[in-house]
Motif scaffolding. Structure first.
Motif, mmCIF file in Angstrom:
data_model
loop_
_atom_site.group_PDB
_atom_site.id
_atom_site.type_symbol
_atom_site.label_atom_id
_atom_site.label_comp_id
_atom_site.label_asym_id
_atom_site.label_seq_id
_atom_site.Cartn_x
_atom_site.Cartn_y
_atom_site.Cartn_z
ATOM 1 N N LEU A 3 0.830 -1.207 0.000
ATOM 2 C CA LEU A 3 0.000 0.000 0.000
ATOM 3 C C LEU A 3 0.863 1.256 0.000
ATOM 4 N N ARG A 4 1.951 1.239 0.769
ATOM 5 C CA ARG A 4 2.874 2.396 0.773
ATOM 6 C C ARG A 4 3.482 2.599 -0.610
ATOM 7 N N LYS A 5 3.862 1.489 -1.248
ATOM 8 C CA LYS A 5 4.439 1.575 -2.589
ATOM 9 C C LYS A 5 3.410 2.130 -3.581
ATOM 10 N N PHE A 6 2.168 1.649 -3.497
ATOM 11 C CA PHE A 6 1.089 2.142 -4.362
ATOM 12 C C PHE A 6 0.868 3.633 -4.138
ATOM 13 N N CYS A 7 0.817 4.070 -2.883
ATOM 14 C CA CYS A 7 0.576 5.482 -2.571
ATOM 15 C C CYS A 7 1.713 6.361 -3.086
ATOM 16 N N ASP A 8 2.943 5.894 -2.939
ATOM 17 C CA ASP A 8 4.079 6.656 -3.465
ATOM 18 C C ASP A 8 3.967 6.804 -4.979
ATOM 19 N N SER A 9 3.592 5.721 -5.651
ATOM 20 C CA SER A 9 3.438 5.758 -7.100
ATOM 21 C C SER A 9 2.318 6.714 -7.502
ATOM 22 N N MET A 10 1.182 6.650 -6.823
ATOM 23 C CA MET A 10 0.054 7.531 -7.154
ATOM 24 C C MET A 10 0.410 9.002 -6.913
ATOM 25 N N ARG A 11 1.120 9.286 -5.835
ATOM 26 C CA ARG A 11 1.515 10.676 -5.554
ATOM 27 C C ARG A 11 2.501 11.178 -6.605
ATOM 28 N N SER A 12 3.396 10.303 -7.035
ATOM 29 C CA SER A 12 4.342 10.668 -8.087
ATOM 30 C C SER A 12 3.607 10.941 -9.401
ATOM 31 N N ASN A 13 2.653 10.062 -9.744
ATOM 32 C CA ASN A 13 1.866 10.268 -10.966
ATOM 33 C C ASN A 13 1.077 11.570 -10.896
ATOM 34 N N LEU A 14 0.490 11.862 -9.753
ATOM 35 C CA LEU A 14 -0.280 13.091 -9.592
ATOM 36 C C LEU A 14 0.617 14.319 -9.753
ATOM 37 N N ALA A 15 1.814 14.251 -9.203
ATOM 38 C CA ALA A 15 2.750 15.371 -9.349
ATOM 39 C C ALA A 15 3.121 15.566 -10.815
ATOM 40 N N GLN A 16 3.341 14.474 -11.536
ATOM 41 C CA GLN A 16 3.651 14.574 -12.963
ATOM 42 C C GLN A 16 2.488 15.193 -13.730
#
Length: 145
Positions: free
Chosen positions: A93-106
């Protein structure tokens, strides 16, 4: 103006204790109970306590009995297995959240997002980009702390 409000508030707060006077209780010849601020002439009157009672404190209920997993080795084995599964799920879940936050920033910082569809690279339209931003925000709010 502040001084007047402060003074008025202070006087109002103090006046409640000054207005609390002694209350007397008595029973007349017909057996009717009366209450008053002055005791009657020539009759026996008792003083009534007008202060509010403090709420009674109750003792908390005893704690519920706990299961001792050390006494049961089989249960301890299951406990350890579940702890590992929970830790693994939390890491994913932490890995998923990090990925989603990175995608949102992009998506927020790059209006010219390109992606590949069937071997062909194309640019994302503004409507597609806004939909992806909204989906990412929703996913983060639902799944990430």
């Amino acid at each position: 103006m502040r001084r007047m409000i402060l003074t008025s508030s202070l006087l109002l707060a103090l006046s409640t204790s000054a207005m609390a006077s002694q209350v007397y209780k008595w029973v007349d010849e017909q057996g009717v109970t009366h209450f008053g601020s002055q005791p009657p002439q020539g009759q026996q009157a008792t003083s009534v306590n007008t202060s509010t009672a403090q709420p009674k404190t109750t003792t908390p209920p005893p704690p519920a009995p706990t299961f001792d997993s050390v006494a049961d080795p089989k249960q301890a084995e299951y406990d350890e297995k579940v702890k590992k599964e929970v830790a693994h799920t939390e890491a994913e879940l932490r890995k998923f959240c990090d990925s989603m936050r990175s995608n949102l920033a992009q998506l927020n910082n790059n209006p010219r997002v390109e992606f590949e569809v069937n071997g062909e690279v194309r640019r994302m339209t503004e409507e597609e980009r806004q939909k992806q931003i909204n989906d990412a925000k929703k996913s983060i709010s639902e799944n990430c702390k």
